[in-house]
Write an enzyme that holds these catalytic residues in place. Structure first.
Site, short mmCIF file in Angstrom:
data_model
loop_
_atom_site.label_atom_id
_atom_site.label_comp_id
_atom_site.label_asym_id
_atom_site.label_seq_id
_atom_site.Cartn_x
_atom_site.Cartn_y
_atom_site.Cartn_z
N LYS A 228 -0.15 -3.29 -6.00
CA LYS A 228 -1.19 -3.67 -6.95
C LYS A 228 -2.30 -2.62 -6.88
O LYS A 228 -2.20 -1.64 -6.15
CB LYS A 228 -1.73 -5.06 -6.62
CG LYS A 228 -0.68 -6.15 -6.84
CD LYS A 228 -1.23 -7.56 -6.89
CE LYS A 228 -1.43 -8.18 -5.56
NZ LYS A 228 -1.54 -9.67 -5.62
N GLY A 229 -3.31 -2.80 -7.67
CA GLY A 229 -4.43 -1.87 -7.61
C GLY A 229 -5.28 -2.10 -6.38
O GLY A 229 -5.28 -3.18 -5.80
N VAL A 230 -6.00 -1.05 -5.97
CA VAL A 230 -6.86 -1.22 -4.81
C VAL A 230 -8.20 -0.48 -4.97
O VAL A 230 -9.18 -0.80 -4.31
CB VAL A 230 -6.12 -0.77 -3.53
CG1 VAL A 230 -5.96 0.75 -3.49
CG2 VAL A 230 -6.80 -1.28 -2.27
N GLU B 77 -10.51 -0.35 -7.19
CA GLU B 77 -11.70 -1.04 -7.67
C GLU B 77 -12.00 -2.29 -6.85
O GLU B 77 -13.15 -2.72 -6.76
CB GLU B 77 -11.53 -1.38 -9.16
CG GLU B 77 -11.37 -0.11 -9.99
CD GLU B 77 -11.37 -0.33 -11.48
OE1 GLU B 77 -11.15 -1.47 -11.93
OE2 GLU B 77 -11.59 0.65 -12.21
N THR C 219 -4.46 7.63 1.24
CA THR C 219 -5.17 7.76 -0.04
C THR C 219 -5.78 6.41 -0.44
O THR C 219 -6.86 6.37 -1.05
CB THR C 219 -4.24 8.28 -1.15
OG1 THR C 219 -3.11 7.43 -1.27
CG2 THR C 219 -3.79 9.69 -0.86
N ILE D 227 0.87 -1.18 0.00
CA ILE D 227 0.00 0.00 0.00
C ILE D 227 0.91 1.22 0.00
O ILE D 227 1.62 1.49 0.97
CB ILE D 227 -0.94 -0.03 1.22
CG1 ILE D 227 -1.83 -1.28 1.18
CG2 ILE D 227 -1.79 1.24 1.27
CD1 ILE D 227 -2.68 -1.43 -0.07
N GLN E 255 -9.74 5.58 -1.23
CA GLN E 255 -10.24 4.87 -2.40
C GLN E 255 -11.19 3.74 -1.99
O GLN E 255 -12.24 3.55 -2.59
CB GLN E 255 -9.07 4.28 -3.20
CG GLN E 255 -8.33 5.32 -4.00
CD GLN E 255 -9.25 6.00 -4.98
OE1 GLN E 255 -9.75 5.39 -5.90
NE2 GLN E 255 -9.52 7.27 -4.75
#
Lengths: 736, 318
Positions: free
Chosen positions: A687-689, A691, A620, A615, A624
Site C-alpha cells: 500500500k502507500g506509505v 503520505e 526507501t 514494504i 519517505q
C-alpha cells in the site's frame, strides 16, 4: 491484467529482492550530479535561450496596458510572450486559474509575461523593464471572513450522515465542541518548477519537472491547442514535488510559447519568490469537531465540518475524509464547505485532506481523552472499528491501528508519561509526550509498463512513472528482478517519458504500489513469452537468472538469443476497493521540550509505527516516512503562508520567511513497519506509505505541547506567541 | 541585476576616494546581502569597489586593553577567536546564533553591521516601501508585522535590523573606525551608527558618502557573565523574534541590549541601572514607547521573559 480477486501466492512472495533495504539505484547519479533535471538538459539542447517569468503585482483585477518597449530594447532580448501575443490558449483540465494571465488577473504573481533572452540575467533585467498599468479590484482573501459565504461544493461527496448526530451528541454525557484552524502551506520543494522546451517541427519536446507525465501531456496539449501526439514530455528526475508538481504550471506552458516565439529552445525556472503565489498551495482550513461519548469512553456521536477556500471553480480541502473512517460511533456527520478566495490556486499537497484533517481531529481526540480522564492511547484503542463506520457492510481490508498504538506505546515508553499536563520539568524545559493516530487512504490506479529482455539477459523496464525522490526507480527494479528471477544489477529502469506506457504517476501515495503492480503485469506477460520461447510450461520457475521446469534448467537470456523479447501490459482494478475499505494506519509518538521562559518548542524524539501492507524497500520507505515526519514538524511548529489580507497575497514568499524545519530542529526519528501484507490491494500486497508518515504528526506535537505546558493551542502552527501569555510564571530565584 | 563596473581597491584611502567620486559606487566585501539585493534590483550600484583585498582582516589588541577587529574579519573567524571567546563571549555567541556556517564563512564584520532589513515588503518590488523607494508608502503597516520592530519605528517604516552581532557589539560599547574620502578617520559609537527611520528610512546610517568602515573597536573587556539568548521559531537559520545580549556582573548589575525589536540594536543605559533590582523595569524602560500590532505585541512579554531566562542562564553559569 485485471486485479479483481484477492492476491494469492505469486512470484513476489519469494522476496528474494523485493522487501530488501537496497540502496536506491539512482543514488550515484544524484550524488555525482549526473542525474539531469528539467533545467539541465544541456546534452540534448544546444544553446538554449532563457525565459524569465513576470508575475502580476496585484491580486485581482485587470491589466489596462503593458508597455514592452523598454524590455524589447534591452540587451539580448529575443522575444516577449504575453496573453496579447501568445495566440488563443486553452486551460488545462487540472488547472483552476489560467497559467498566462491578462488582461484578467486572478491572483498575485499569476504569470503575465515571459521574457526570453540570450542569458538568464538579461531576461531578468528586461522583465523588470516591463511597465504594467493595472486596474486592481477588491478581492476576498480572508477565509474567516469568507466562511459565512461558503457553499456546498459542486463535486465530490461534501456531506455524509449516519444515525442521528444531533440528538446523540446532545444526549452524550461527555461532549467536546471545538474549532481548529490550519494555515495555508507551501510545498517548498528543493527544485523549483522548471522546464526546457523546443519545437521539432510541429512537435513540442519538453523536459519538465512533473509528477504526472500523462496528465502533463494532456494539459500542455489542451493549453496550447495541439494534439497530444505532438507533445513529447519527459520528466526523468524531479527534485521534490509533494503534490506541487502534479499539474502543468506556467514554466512549462511559457517555455513552449517562448521557444515558439524565439525559434530557439528555451528554459524556464520559476524564481523562488514567485513559487509561493504563482503555483498551488495547501489551503487553510477552519474545522469544527464535535464528539460525544459515554463516561466509559465510547464515542456515540462524532461530527467534523471543514471550511476552505479556492478560486472560482476550485475544490475544497477534503479535511473530513479520515473522520468518516477512523473511529467508531453510531451517530455521525461530516460536511465540507468551500468559499471563494482570490489567493493563488489551492490544491493537493502531501496527503491532501488527511494531513490538515488529522491535525484537527487528533487534537480533538486528545482533548476528549483528557475530558474523560482516559489515557489517549487507550481512548483511541477503545474506539477502533474494523468496518467502515458509515457503511458497516464494508470491512477494512487490513486495519492494525490498535497494534500500531500498542506497539508504539511500548517502544516509546509511553507508560512513563505523567498523567498530569504541565507536570514534568527538566531544568529550563517543560517536558511533554504526545500521541496521534496516523491514517491515510490507500489509492490504487491503473498503471502500465513495457519490459524488454535483451540478448545479454538484461531486463529493461519502461514506464512513464516518475521518481520524485521517493525511490520509484529502485522498487520498480526490485519488482522486475523478482519477477524475472534476475539480480538487481541486471535490471535497467527508464522512467518519466511520454513515449513509455502510461503509469499511475506519483501522487496520493498511490505510485509505489500502483506502478510496481503495472510492472508485475508486464513481467507476467514477459515470463509467458520467455517460457513459450524456451518451450517451457507457463508455470516455470524464474530464479537465479535461470528458468526451470521439471528437469529443464535454462538461462533466461537464452530466450532472447535470437532477438529481444518485449512485453507490455498494465494493471487495472476491479471493485475490491469498493468491497473493502483500503487504508493505511500508524501511530506517532513525540516527546517535546518547551522552554519555560520563551515558549520555544523543540522536538526531542519521535517514533512512527506504520501498518501499510508489504514494504517493498524498507530503506526507501523509511526515507519517505522520516521525510513526512519532518514535514509534520514544520506543520506543527512553523510552516504558515501568511496572507496579507489587505493586498491579497502570501507575504513570506521565500525560504527565509516560510520556515521549514532545518537539521537542528529534527532529532533522531524512529520508524517501525509492521510486518503485513494486504492481498486486497494489489498483487504486490503493498500500500502507500509516503503520505501516511505526515498524517497525525503535527497533532502529536500539539498534544505533546499541551502535555508539557497545560496550554491547548487549536490554531496551527503552534508558535510561541500562542503560548507565551499562558505559560507558568517563572520562578524568581533568590540571589545566591 | 543592473550592469555594473568593478574594481579591486588597493588601499583603504583609495577605496574611500573612489567611492566618493564614482557615481553610484558601493563597497562589496562578503556580498552575502548585497548580491541578493542586486539580483532583484533593490540595490542597483553602477560600480562596485571590492575591498576584500585590503589589509583589514586582523584582530589585534588595542593599547588600552581592548580589541580592534578589522572590517574584513569573517564572522566565522571572529566567533572562533580565542580572545573574543575569552573576553567577549557574548559576541562569539551572537555571531554563532546568526545565519549559517556557509554565510558566516563569507560575511564580514563591517558588512554584518551594514546588512539591510529582512522585511518581506522591502524584498517584494510590487509592494510599497519607503526604504526601497522613498515616498512610496509602507505596505507593512497594514500587513503582516510579526517580524517587525516595535520600538524606534515611524509612520514611514517599521523594519527591524536583522543582525545578531550588532546587538552584542552594542552591549560591549563598540565603536566603528572609518576612513573618509578626504583621508580623515573617525570613530563612531555603534549607538550612533544606525539611524532611526523617521521620515527618511532609506537613510540607514550616519556614514558619509564613500566613508569606509575599517574596523570595529571594543573597549577593554567588561568582565561579568555573558549571555546571548536568541528566540526564534526554528532552531537555526531564522531571524530573531527577540534577542537579548546580557553582560551581568556578580552583584546583579550589568548591561542589556535587545535585538529583533527595533531598527537598530536597542539599549538604554539609564534603564539598565535597574537590572539588579528589577529586570522587568529594564525591559519596560527599553520598550516604553513600543507601538505594537496584534501580531507582534507578544514581543513585549517575550522580551521580559527572555531577559529573565538570560539572567537565569548567567546565574547558573557563574
Amino acid at each position: 491484467m485485471k486485479f479483481d480477486t484477492p492476491a494469492t501466492k505469486n512470484p513476489i512472495d519469494r522476496l528474494a529482492v523485493v522487501g530488501h533495504p537496497v540502496d536506491r539505484i539512482d543514488g550515484p547519479l544524484k550524488t555525482t550530479g549526473t542525474a539531469r533535471y528539467a533545467y539541465e538538459h544541456h546534452d540534448a539542447v544546444a544553446r538554449p535561450a532563457y525565459g524569465y517569468v513576470l508575475g502580476a503585482g496585484i491580486a485581482k483585477g485587470s491589466i489596462h496596458s503593458m508597455d514592452l518597449a523598454a524590455a524589447k530594447a534591452a540587451p539580448g532580448v529575443l522575444a516577449i510572450v504575453t496573453a496579447d501575443n501568445a495566440g488563443p490558449l486553452g486551460k488545462g483540465d487540472k488547472n483552476t486559474a489560467t497559467l498566462l494571465g491578462g488582461p484578467t488577473i486572478e491572483h498575485y504573481h499569476q504569470a503575465i509575461a515571459l521574457v526570453v533572452a540570450e542569458t538568464f540575467e538579461q531576461a531578468r533585467w528586461a522583465a523588470r523593464r516591463i511597465r504594467v498599468d493595472y486596474g486592481p479590484v477588491d478581492g476576498t482573501f480572508d477565509l474567516a471572513r469568507a466562511k459565512e459565504s461558503a457553499s456546498k461544493p459542486a463535486s465530490g461527496k461534501p456531506d455524509t450522515a449516519v444515525g442521528d448526530f444531533g440528538n446523540a451528541f446532545a444526549a452524550a454525557p461527555v461532549q467536546l465542541d471545538a474549532t481548529y484552524t490550519t494555515p495555508d502551506q507551501s510545498h517548498a520543494m528543493m527544485e523549483p518548477h522548471a522546464s526546457t522546451a523546443l519545437w521539432d517541427g510541429d512537435t513540442l519536446v519538453i523536459w519538465t519537472s512533473n509528477q504526472m507525465v500523462a496528465w502533463g501531456v494532456a494539459d500542455v496539449a489542451k493549453t496550447l491547442g495541439i494534439p497530444k501526439e505532438k507533445v513529447h514530455l519527459m520528466s526523468p528526475f524531479i527534485g521534490g514535488g509533494f503534490g506541487g508538481k502534479l499539474f502543468v504550471r506556467a514554466d512549462a506552458v511559457l517555455a513552449a510559447l517562448g521557444a515558439r516565439a524565439a525559434k530557439r529552445p528555451v528554459k524556464v525556472a520559476l524564481p523562488r519568490p514567485l513559487m509561493f503565489n504563482n503555483t498551488t498551495h495547501r489551503p487553510a482550513t477552519i474545522q469544527r469537531i464535535r464528539i460525544g461519548a459515554t463516561r466509559e469512553g465510547r464515542i456515540t456521536a462524532i461530527a467534523h465540518e471543514s471550511w476552505s477556500g479556492d478560486l472560482p471553480g476550485g475544490k475544497p480541502e477534503t479535511a473530513v475524509d479520515q473522520t468518516r473512517l477512523l473511529y467508531a460511533g453510531a451517530n455521525r456527520m461530516t460536511a465540507m464547505r468551500l468559499a471563494v478566495l482570490d489567493l493563488a490556486e489551492a490544491n493537493a499537497m502531501r496527503a491532501p485532506g488527511e494531513a490538515p484533517g488529522m491535525m484537527a481531529l487528533e487534537i480533538a481526540i486528545d482533548e476528549m481523552a483528557e475530558k474523560l480522564g482516559i489515557d489517549p492511547v487507550q481512548f483511541r484503542i477503545a474506539n477502533d472499528t474494523q468496518v467502515d463506520p458509515e457503511h458497516p457492510e464494508r470491512p477494512f481490508s487490513k486495519r492494525r491501528l490498535v497494534d500500531c498504538l500498542a506497539i508504539g506505546a511500548e517502544k516509546f515508553g509511553w507508560k512513563a508519561r505523567n498523567p498530569h499536563p504541565a507536570g514534568t520539568r527538566d531544568g529550563r524545559w517543560l517536558v511533554g509526550f504526545g500521541v496521534a493516530a496516523a491514517f491515510r487512504n490507500n489509492l490504487v490506479t491503473r498503471s502500465g509498463a513495457r519490459v524488454r529482455l535483451g540478448k545479454d539477459g538484461v531486463v529493461t523496464v519502461e514506464t512513464d512513472m516518475t521518481d520524485i525522490g521517493t525511490g520509484s526507480y529502485t522498487i520498480i527494479a526490485q519488482t522486475a528482478a523478482e519477477m524475472m528471477g534476475v539480480p538487481l544489477h541486471r535490471v535497467v529502469v527508464r522512467l518519466g517519458d511520454s513515449d513509455y506506457p502510461v503509469s499511475s504517476g506519483s501522487g496520493g501515495q498511490w505510485g509505489g504500489n500502483s506502478s510496481t503492480a503495472g510492472v508485475y503485469a508486464a513481467c507476467t506477460k514477459l515470463r509467458e513469452a520467455v517460457a513459450t520461447k524456451l518451450g517451457l510450461p507457463p508455470d516455470a520457475d524464474f530464479a537465479d537468472g535461470r528458468v526451470r521446469a521439471g528437469s529443464r534448467d535454462v538461462a533466461v537470456a537464452d530466450a532472447a538469443r535470437n532477438g529481444e523479447l518485449v512485453a507490455e501490459d498494465h494493471m487495472e482494478y476491479g471493485d475490491l476497493d469498493k468491497r473493502y475499505q483500503q487504508s493505511t494506519f500508524g501511530a506517532h509518538f513525540v516527546e517535546v521540550r518547551v522552554d519555560a521562559a520563551t515558549g520555544e518548542t523543540r522536538v526531542k524524539r519521535m517514533l512512527a509505527v506504520c501498518a501499510a501492507g508489504r514494504i517493498l524497500n524498507p530503506k526507501t520507505a523509511r526515507s519517505q516516512v522520516i521525510g513526512a515526519m519532518t514535514m509534520g514538524v514544520g506543520a506543527a511548529l512553523s510552516e504558515h503562508l501568511v496572507v496579507d489580507r489587505y493586498a491579497g497575497f502570501f507575504v513570506n514568499h521565500d525560504l527565509a520567511g516560510y520556515e521549514v524545519p532545518v537539521h537542528a530542529d529534527i532529532p533522531h526519528l524512529d520508524v517501525v513497519f509492521l510486518d503485513e501484507t494486504d492481498p486486497m490491494s494489489s498483487p504486490m500486497k503493498a500500500k502507500g506509505v509516503a503520505e501516511l508518515g505526515i498524517c497525525g504528526v503535527a497533532a502529536a506535537i500539539a498534544n505533546a505541547i499541551h502535555h508539557a505546558t497545560g496550554v491547548r493551542v487549536r490554531d496551527y502552527p503552534v508558535t510561541l506567541d500562542k503560548l507565551i501569555d499562558r505559560l507558568p510564571l517563572l520562578a524568581r530565584e533568590e540571589e545566591s | 541585476m543592473k550592469a555594473f563596473t568593478y574594481e579591486r581597491a588597493t588601499s583603504t584611502a583609495q577605496a574611500a576616494v573612489r567611492a566618493a567620486s564614482v557615481p553610484g559606487a558601493k563597497f562589496i566585501a562578503g556580498g552575502t546581502n548585497l548580491l541578493d539585493l542586486m539580483k532583484i534590483e533593490i540595490e542597483a550600484p553602477a560600480h562596485l569597489i571590492d575591498v576584500n583585498g585590503l589589509d583589514l582582516a586582523k584582530i589585534e589588541p588595542t593599547p588600552d586593553g581592548g580589541l580592534r577587529i578589522g572590517a574584513l574579519v569573517r564572522n566565522t573567524d571572529l566567533a572562533a577567536d580565542a580572545g573574543v571567546r575569552r573576553d567577549y563571549p557574548v559576541l562569539a555567541r551572537a555571531l554563532l546564533a546568526g545565519a549559517s556556517p556557509q554565510l558566516r564563512n563569507r560575511a564580514t564584520t563591517a558588512g554584518n553591521l551594514l546588512q539591510r532589513t529582512r522585511c518581506p515588503y522591502f524584498y517584494d518590488p510590487d509592494q510599497a516601501c519607503n526604504k526601497r523607494e522613498p515616498g512610496s508608502g509602507c505596505a507593512a503597516l497594514a500587513g503582516w508585522r510579526r517580524m517587525h520592530a516595535i520600538v524606534g519605528t515611524s509612520d514611514a517604516c517599521i523594519a527591524a535590523h536583522p543582525s545578531d552581532m550588532a546587538v552584542a557589539m552594542r552591549v560591549l560599547d563598540a565603536e566603528v573606525e572609518t576612513m573618509r574620502a578626504d583621508g580623515s578617520t573617525r570613530r563612531i559609537a555603534l549607538a550612533d551608527l544606525h539611524r532611526l527611520p523617521g521620515a527618511t528610512p532609506h537613510l540607514e546610517t550616519t556614514l558619509d558618502a564613500g566613508e569606509l568602515i575599517t574596523a570595529v573597536v571594543l573597549p577593554s573587556p567588561p568582565g561579568g557573565t555573558h549571555v546571548y539568548r536568541k528566540v526564534r521559531d526554528r532552531a537555526s537559520y531564522a531571524f530573531a523574534l527577540v534577542s537579548v545580549a546580557l553582560v551581568r556582573q556578580p552583584d546583579g548589575s550589568g548591561r542589556v541590549a535587545l535585538g529583533g525589536i527595533a531598527p537598530k540594536p536597542w539599549r538604554d543605559e539609564d534603564a539598565e541601572r535597574a537590572l539588579a533590582s528589577d529586570p522587568h523595569a529594564v525591559v519596560d524602560g527599553l520598550l516604553k514607547d513600543a507601538r505594537t500590532s496584534p501580531d507582534n505585541a507578544f514581543k513585549i512579554t517575550l522580551a521580559r521573559r527572555t531577559l529573565d531566562a538570560a539572567i537565569a542562564d548567567a546565574r547558573s553559569a557563574r
